[in-house]
Design a protein around this motif. Sequence first.
Motif, short mmCIF file in Angstrom:
data_model
loop_
_atom_site.label_atom_id
_atom_site.label_comp_id
_atom_site.label_asym_id
_atom_site.label_seq_id
_atom_site.Cartn_x
_atom_site.Cartn_y
_atom_site.Cartn_z
N VAL A 129 93.92 1.56 -11.24
CA VAL A 129 92.99 2.68 -11.21
C VAL A 129 93.47 3.69 -12.25
O VAL A 129 94.51 4.29 -12.10
N ASN A 138 96.94 0.05 -6.76
CA ASN A 138 96.88 0.00 -5.31
C ASN A 138 97.57 -1.28 -4.81
O ASN A 138 97.99 -2.12 -5.59
N ARG A 139 97.68 -1.42 -3.50
CA ARG A 139 98.43 -2.55 -2.92
C ARG A 139 97.78 -3.90 -3.19
O ARG A 139 98.43 -4.94 -3.07
N ASN A 140 96.50 -3.90 -3.58
CA ASN A 140 95.81 -5.15 -3.91
C ASN A 140 95.96 -5.53 -5.38
O ASN A 140 95.42 -6.53 -5.82
N LYS A 150 100.32 5.74 -8.34
CA LYS A 150 99.05 6.44 -8.47
C LYS A 150 98.07 5.67 -9.36
O LYS A 150 96.89 5.97 -9.36
N TYR A 151 98.57 4.65 -10.08
CA TYR A 151 97.70 3.84 -10.94
C TYR A 151 97.40 2.44 -10.39
O TYR A 151 96.52 1.76 -10.90
N GLU A 182 94.86 -3.67 -7.90
CA GLU A 182 93.81 -3.08 -8.74
C GLU A 182 94.40 -1.88 -9.47
O GLU A 182 95.07 -1.04 -8.87
N VAL A 191 103.22 -0.26 -5.82
CA VAL A 191 102.11 0.67 -5.60
C VAL A 191 102.46 2.02 -6.24
O VAL A 191 103.59 2.49 -6.13
#
Length: 147
Positions: free
Chosen positions: A110, A104-106, A101-102, A108, A99
Amino acid sequence: MISEFVFSALVSCKYIGKNQIHREVIQVLKKWPTLSPLKELFVFNNGESDWLLGFKGTIPIIYKGSQYNIPLVIWIHRNHPQSIPYIFLLPTVEMRIRVSKYVNRNGEVVLPITPPIRFSLETLVNLLTSIFQDNPPLYVKIRKTSM
């Protein structure tokens, strides 16, 4: 053959700007042969679903002098390039998501891009490569061996 599949998917999925997207997709597939085009039913966060065109496979990165292949899927928005594609990591069973800043835990991804910035799919994959080389989004879980 791939070119025909891509264009057929763009038509059947009712993409806007089919010719531009087609050119960009073919350009990405030539530069990253580890990616393959796909057309699948995409489920949005609100539960709705729709058919989208995307890429699935790996992008190579260099981290601390070694090459690693990051498995992912990139879903192209129907109104590309006005909207950022959906990007998800596809870790193998041995991999774990890091995980950041780019990411997420899934899994994805960002990106630090705010619409209406327009960019090509090649620019997107180059950006992903750059970000992942600085901060790899996946790592291999080391299994403990019993003696």
